[in-house]
Design an enzyme around this catalytic site. Structure first.
Site, PDB file in Angstrom:
ATOM      1  N   ASN A 169      43.133 -20.092 -29.352  1.00 58.72           N
ATOM      2  CA  ASN A 169      44.320 -19.630 -28.780  1.00 58.72           C
ATOM      3  C   ASN A 169      44.675 -18.197 -29.022  1.00 58.72           C
ATOM      4  O   ASN A 169      45.872 -18.015 -28.609  1.00 58.72           O
ATOM      5  CB  ASN A 169      45.328 -20.518 -29.293  1.00 58.72           C
ATOM      6  CG  ASN A 169      45.304 -21.911 -28.517  1.00 58.72           C
ATOM      7  OD1 ASN A 169      45.667 -22.142 -27.423  1.00 58.72           O
ATOM      8  ND2 ASN A 169      44.913 -23.071 -29.511  1.00 58.72           N
TER       9      ASN A 169
ATOM     10  N   ARG B 287      49.987 -16.080 -31.491  1.00 57.40           N
ATOM     11  CA  ARG B 287      50.434 -17.615 -31.838  1.00 57.40           C
ATOM     12  C   ARG B 287      50.601 -17.814 -33.327  1.00 57.40           C
ATOM     13  O   ARG B 287      50.156 -18.790 -33.950  1.00 57.40           O
ATOM     14  CB  ARG B 287      49.642 -18.620 -31.186  1.00 57.40           C
ATOM     15  CG  ARG B 287      50.227 -19.826 -30.691  1.00 57.40           C
ATOM     16  CD  ARG B 287      49.200 -20.745 -30.295  1.00 57.40           C
ATOM     17  NE  ARG B 287      49.786 -21.912 -29.800  1.00 57.40           N
ATOM     18  CZ  ARG B 287      49.505 -23.390 -29.591  1.00 57.40           C
ATOM     19  NH1 ARG B 287      48.164 -23.544 -30.031  1.00 57.40           N
ATOM     20  NH2 ARG B 287      49.787 -24.054 -29.126  1.00 57.40           N
TER      21      ARG B 287
ATOM     22  N   ASP C 133      45.861 -24.485 -18.980  1.00 63.14           N
ATOM     23  CA  ASP C 133      46.842 -25.279 -19.327  1.00 63.14           C
ATOM     24  C   ASP C 133      47.681 -25.684 -18.183  1.00 63.14           C
ATOM     25  O   ASP C 133      48.650 -26.235 -18.489  1.00 63.14           O
ATOM     26  CB  ASP C 133      47.646 -24.332 -20.562  1.00 63.14           C
ATOM     27  CG  ASP C 133      46.955 -24.615 -21.947  1.00 63.14           C
ATOM     28  OD1 ASP C 133      45.867 -25.545 -22.125  1.00 63.14           O
ATOM     29  OD2 ASP C 133      47.337 -23.972 -22.907  1.00 63.14           O
TER      30      ASP C 133
ATOM     31  N   LYS D 150      37.725 -31.669 -29.091  1.00 71.00           N
ATOM     32  CA  LYS D 150      38.185 -30.506 -28.265  1.00 71.00           C
ATOM     33  C   LYS D 150      38.284 -29.365 -28.963  1.00 71.00           C
ATOM     34  O   LYS D 150      39.078 -29.445 -29.969  1.00 71.00           O
ATOM     35  CB  LYS D 150      39.502 -30.998 -27.639  1.00 71.00           C
ATOM     36  CG  LYS D 150      40.126 -29.778 -26.878  1.00 71.00           C
ATOM     37  CD  LYS D 150      41.619 -30.133 -26.094  1.00 71.00           C
ATOM     38  CE  LYS D 150      42.264 -29.290 -25.490  1.00 71.00           C
ATOM     39  NZ  LYS D 150      43.340 -29.643 -25.210  1.00 71.00           N
ATOM     40  N   TRP D 151      37.361 -28.395 -28.761  1.00 69.63           N
ATOM     41  CA  TRP D 151      37.328 -27.164 -29.524  1.00 69.63           C
ATOM     42  C   TRP D 151      38.325 -26.133 -28.814  1.00 69.63           C
ATOM     43  O   TRP D 151      37.666 -25.692 -27.916  1.00 69.63           O
ATOM     44  CB  TRP D 151      35.891 -26.630 -29.804  1.00 69.63           C
ATOM     45  CG  TRP D 151      35.534 -25.465 -30.408  1.00 69.63           C
ATOM     46  CD1 TRP D 151      36.550 -24.118 -30.532  1.00 69.63           C
ATOM     47  CD2 TRP D 151      34.541 -25.172 -31.200  1.00 69.63           C
ATOM     48  NE1 TRP D 151      35.766 -23.191 -31.161  1.00 69.63           N
ATOM     49  CE2 TRP D 151      34.463 -23.844 -31.770  1.00 69.63           C
ATOM     50  CE3 TRP D 151      33.170 -25.912 -31.657  1.00 69.63           C
ATOM     51  CZ2 TRP D 151      33.436 -23.273 -32.594  1.00 69.63           C
ATOM     52  CZ3 TRP D 151      32.384 -25.153 -32.475  1.00 69.63           C
ATOM     53  CH2 TRP D 151      32.502 -23.973 -33.075  1.00 69.63           C
ATOM     54  N   ASP D 152      39.421 -25.726 -29.417  1.00 68.29           N
ATOM     55  CA  ASP D 152      40.323 -24.857 -28.932  1.00 68.29           C
ATOM     56  C   ASP D 152      40.011 -23.359 -29.498  1.00 68.29           C
ATOM     57  O   ASP D 152      39.460 -23.368 -30.594  1.00 68.29           O
ATOM     58  CB  ASP D 152      41.756 -25.176 -29.345  1.00 68.29           C
ATOM     59  CG  ASP D 152      42.648 -24.872 -28.269  1.00 68.29           C
ATOM     60  OD1 ASP D 152      42.364 -23.992 -27.377  1.00 68.29           O
ATOM     61  OD2 ASP D 152      43.994 -25.318 -28.171  1.00 68.29           O
TER      62      ASP D 152
ATOM     63  N   ASP E  17      46.466 -31.265 -31.086  1.00 64.01           N
ATOM     64  CA  ASP E  17      46.746 -30.218 -32.122  1.00 64.01           C
ATOM     65  C   ASP E  17      48.067 -31.292 -32.758  1.00 64.01           C
ATOM     66  O   ASP E  17      48.719 -31.848 -32.378  1.00 64.01           O
ATOM     67  CB  ASP E  17      47.442 -29.079 -31.297  1.00 64.01           C
ATOM     68  CG  ASP E  17      47.627 -28.021 -32.384  1.00 64.01           C
ATOM     69  OD1 ASP E  17      47.505 -28.150 -33.509  1.00 64.01           O
ATOM     70  OD2 ASP E  17      48.052 -26.718 -31.771  1.00 64.01           O
TER      71      ASP E  17
ATOM     72  N   ASP F 242       0.747  -1.296  -0.068  1.00 60.67           N
ATOM     73  CA  ASP F 242       0.141  -0.074   0.042  1.00 60.67           C
ATOM     74  C   ASP F 242       0.919   1.148  -0.008  1.00 60.67           C
ATOM     75  O   ASP F 242       0.531   2.425   0.714  1.00 60.67           O
ATOM     76  CB  ASP F 242      -0.801   0.060   1.215  1.00 60.67           C
ATOM     77  CG  ASP F 242       0.076  -0.042   2.464  1.00 60.67           C
ATOM     78  OD1 ASP F 242       1.202  -0.461   2.171  1.00 60.67           O
ATOM     79  OD2 ASP F 242      -0.533  -0.273   3.637  1.00 60.67           O
TER      80      ASP F 242
HETATM   81  C1  DGJ Z   1      45.939 -24.880 -25.959  1.00 59.63           C
HETATM   82  C2  DGJ Z   1      45.080 -25.986 -25.087  1.00 59.63           C
HETATM   83  O1  DGJ Z   1      44.747 -25.406 -24.012  1.00 59.63           O
HETATM   84  C3  DGJ Z   1      46.020 -27.054 -25.026  1.00 59.63           C
HETATM   85  O2  DGJ Z   1      45.513 -27.849 -24.110  1.00 59.63           O
HETATM   86  C4  DGJ Z   1      46.377 -27.781 -26.223  1.00 59.63           C
HETATM   87  O3  DGJ Z   1      45.213 -28.247 -26.847  1.00 59.63           O
HETATM   88  C5  DGJ Z   1      47.110 -26.518 -27.141  1.00 59.63           C
HETATM   89  N1  DGJ Z   1      46.417 -25.293 -27.163  1.00 59.63           N
HETATM   90  C6  DGJ Z   1      47.343 -27.197 -28.598  1.00 59.63           C
HETATM   91  O4  DGJ Z   1      47.852 -26.141 -29.521  1.00 59.63           O
END
Ligand code: DGJ
Length: 760
Positions: free
Chosen positions: A486, A449, A554, A482-484, A373, A51
């Protein structure tokens, strides 16, 4: 609780009350000015007084007042979704530029709608599943100065102490003009106190998820990422903890963005101790063209409110993500225990070497072999071939299917590494399409990289990468990717987008990433994807929608990982945190830790190995075999039990944590010792969240993963008195002199099992 009970609307006062058994979220429409005012977000209030009692306002000399109104300044109001530029000088949640350059909006309440379930945001990660347990309130506001509408969405479910918020901006199809959205955060929360600490997770490569806790100050504090990804540096998750709150008690607000691109999390304390928390897409280089008939949907924010400390907050996020975010195909399911060849071989491998690793892996009981990789193009170092997703016949002359078949014949699943968003200049793809690289063709484009970023805002690019990946995935049975990712985006410019759309690039980019994830999921429904970005560079709740687990860092050193995993657990469930046992001396820090400790740390996550298993001694292989068998036996508990942090590695030499499942009464406790102290004090470890009157069997787990003689002990004793570590050697002098040698980097596991009370 019925979902229809979750949202109450007081039609007379236009007050909205979202609630379940744990929380109440209350706001109203201010009469005449049509603005939304927040009343309260906190523990459940059964019957708020509506209220006018909750209106809280002081007229402050010096405020600018809304025209036609002699008492109202938005600066003095706790708002739901504020804008800068009228009478509020704090940071706004959004900003719009009109065709004439003006930026003053006047959105006013128009209507509301209550709908069952969670909103479907298409490819944008969103809460989902269990629509029968959730209700959404949508408030529509209309701009007095344009044909724009703004919708604020609030979802609440029956079980979690959190609400989910997002916003939609729409330009009417009848509109004649394009409006530019220059800021569009997902949510704002104005709180009537500044007695909080800001907690966030910061880091860098190999040292992600470090916890920082800082008292709020008058003024602004923010964390963000403008790197094109959520980043190693900051995480799109923050908490505001009452200054007296700790892990086990006290009020905590948590805020997480379900998004993987640029973000801003900001806390502003004004001169009257009002705290404004806002979170969403970073406004840096962001402009969205709202053309007639189009909408912009912000990502969702999950806003929790708990009174049981940081652990209580984490429990809500963990439970919610497991049930309502992570893909049901994978959530709470047993995870394959894997071996990854990265730290075993880096780029230097051939089929023989890989099969030697896989053969040993199979012998110790592993489930999945992941080829990292270096398998494609011509890649012996990190200086080329990204974007050429064809097998390197120098390393694998018989081709990928040959290797995969051999691995499958061993009884292992097969996983493969990709870095889909990147391009190297030595590839046929780059030669054919240099314009598919992000960056201005006439200006400097920095590499990271040795690689460049593909323009994922261009749908053709996403399709082309999908086709390359799909060709590999169709050529043989690949169970896991595993889809990276970097490097970050710099010099953000899309050769594909029109000049006025360049501000859309970062968001379109991440939507392109989500689209590729979606295409892979549709075309290969059995394929599990782990996300990774040079470790934890894109470890966020948005990614969890597509990839059920993420490589956390890593840095595989067990002692470093204590902090990384402890930090990650603040906002993310163990089943999302990918963790491996690696070789010693550790490749990142050179530390030598016992195999047992490495296992005892990594198993509090999705477990695996990343070392040259062919170089291990027989004794180590036996130990690993036992570790794997133990983790398989405990995995359901580890992935679905309630994870509670007990002692922090950020402040203690003896960190500890536990997983406990109330239903089964099973628990697993891990106590670590970083450095071994001489002549140490007594050590007790108090557990949390047990049933006080319940009888439990507590057993030490020995180095062979065997349970020792159980101790019968009740929950209240374990929670208050705790586990006692020292042994009573009185009358046992010989045992004292034979006791195990203390050492650095040690760990001790305990198993807990609820049993019928023999006294009862
Ligand atoms: C970065 C990833 O975190 C690692 O585990 C490895 O897959 C490297 N890249 C490979 O280039």
């Amino acid at each position: 609780m019925q979902t229809t009970d979750l949202i109450q609307v007081d039609q007379q006062h236009l007050v909205f009350h979202l609630h379940n058994d744990k929380i109440s979220y209350l706001f109203r429409v201010i009469p005449k000015i049509g603005q939304l005012e927040n009343y309260y977000y906190g523990p459940r209030i059964q019957q708020p007084s509506l209220d006018g009692h909750l209106n809280e306002r002081e007229i402050r000399p010096g405020n600018n007042l809304l025209t036609g109104n002699y008492t109202t300044s938005l600066e003095a109001i706790r708002q739901e979704y504020p804008v800068f530029g009228t009478t509020d000088f704090r940071q706004g949640a959004y900003a719009i530029r009109y065709p004439d350059g003006d930026e003053i909006t006047a959105f006013k309440y128009s209507s509301y709608q209550v709908t069952p379930g969670y909103p479907d945001l298409g490819e944008l990660p969103h809460a989902r599943y269990g629509d029968e347990t959730a209700t959404t309130l949508t408030i529509t506001l209309r701009d007095e100065n344009s044909p724009l509408t703004l919708q604020l969405h609030y979802t609440i479910n029956t079980t979690n102490a959190l609400i989910i918020r997002s916003s939609t901006f729409t330009n009417s199809p009848q509109s004649k003009a394009t409006y530019q959205l220059t800021k569009a955060l997902s949510a704002n929360l104005d709180l009537p106190s500044a007695d909080y600490d800001l907690i966030h997770l910061h880091g860098a490569w190999a040292k992600e998820m470090q916890i920082q806790r800082q008292p709020l100050m008058v003024g602004r504090m923010s964390i963000d990422s403008d790197r094109g990804a959520s980043s190693h540096q900051h995480n799109p998750f923050i908490a505001l903890a009452a200054t007296n709150a700790d892990e086990q008690q006290g009020q905590v607000y948590g805020a997480a963005l379900l998004y993987s691109g640029n973000f801003l999390a900001q806390v502003e304390v004004d001169n009257y101790a009002v705290t404004r928390l806002s979170l969403g897409i970073s406004p840096t280089q962001f402009t969205w063209q709202l053309t007639p008939g189009t909408s912009f949907q912000t990502p969702e924010v999950v806003l929790s409110c708990t009174t049981t400390g940081l652990n209580g907050m984490s429990h809500e996020f963990h439970d919610f993500y497991r049930r309502h975010l992570i893909d049901r195909r994978w959530a709470d399911q047993p995870k394959p225990i894997l071996i990854n060849n990265w730290e075993a071989t880096y780029f230097d491998f051939n089929e023989t070497k890989l099969l030697q690793l896989a053969t040993k892996a199979q012998a110790v009981g592993l489930d999945l072999f992941v080829l990292d990789d270096g398998w494609f193009g011509r890649r012996d170092s990190d200086n080329g071939s990204l974007g050429n997703w064809t097998v390197d016949r120098h390393k694998l002359p018989a081709g990928l299917p040959h290797l995969v078949t051999a691995i499958h014949q061993l009884g292992l699943k097969f996983g493969l590494w990709f870095e889909p968003e990147m391009i190297s200049t030595d590839t046929p793809l780059f030669q054919a399409h240099p314009e598919w690289r992000l960056g201005h063709p006439d200006k400097n484009i920095s590499h990271g990289r040795n690689q460049y970023v593909l323009d994922f805002s261009n749908p053709q690019v996403v399709t082309a990468i999908f086709e390359q990946m799909a060709a590999i995935l169709r050529s043989t049975k690949i169970d896991y990717i595993k889809w990276d990712m970097n490097r970050y985006i710099s010099e953000a410019f899309s050769p594909y987008l029109a000049a006025q759309q360049q501000g859309e690039l970062y968001h379109r980019y991440i939507m392109g990433v989500y689209h590729l994830y979606g295409l892979l999921a549709q075309s290969f429904p059995e394929l599990m994807i782990e996300s990774c970005a040079g470790g934890g560079g894109r470890f966020d709740a948005g990614m969890l929608y597509y990839a059920p687990q993420a490589w956390a860092s890593d840095d595989t050193d067990a002692i470093e990982r204590l902090k990384i995993q402890y930090g990650a657990s603040l906002g993310y469930p163990l089943q999302a945190i990918s963790s491996h046992v690696s070789a010693v001396p550790n490749h990142q820090v050179g530390r030598v830790t016992p195999l047992q400790t490495r296992g005892d740390v990594a198993m509090f996550g999705t477990f695996g190995y990343e070392l040259d298993i062919t170089k291990l001694s027989e004794a180590e292989l036996v130990q690993i075999k036992r570790q794997i068998a133990f983790v398989k036996q405990q995995q359901h508990l580890l992935l679905t039990g309630e994870f509670t942090r007990l002692v922090s590695p950020f402040t203690s030499n003896q960190p500890a944590w536990q997983v406990y499942d109330r239903q089964s009464g099973q628990g697993l406790i891990a106590a670590y010792q970083i450095l071994s102290p001489a002549n140490p004090p007594y050590r007790r470890l108090r557990l949390q969240g047990l049933v006080p009157e319940q009888a439990y069997q507590l057993s030490r787990i020995d180095a062979h993963y065997q349970l020792g003689q159980p101790l019968l002990v009740h929950g209240d004793e374990l929670m208050n008195l705790g586990i006692i570590f020292s042994e009573d050697y009185s009358e046992r002098p010989a045992d004292y002199w034979d006791r195990p040698q203390p050492h650095d980097f040690a760990s001790q596991l305990f198993a807990l099992r609820a049993v019928a009370d023999p006294q009862a």
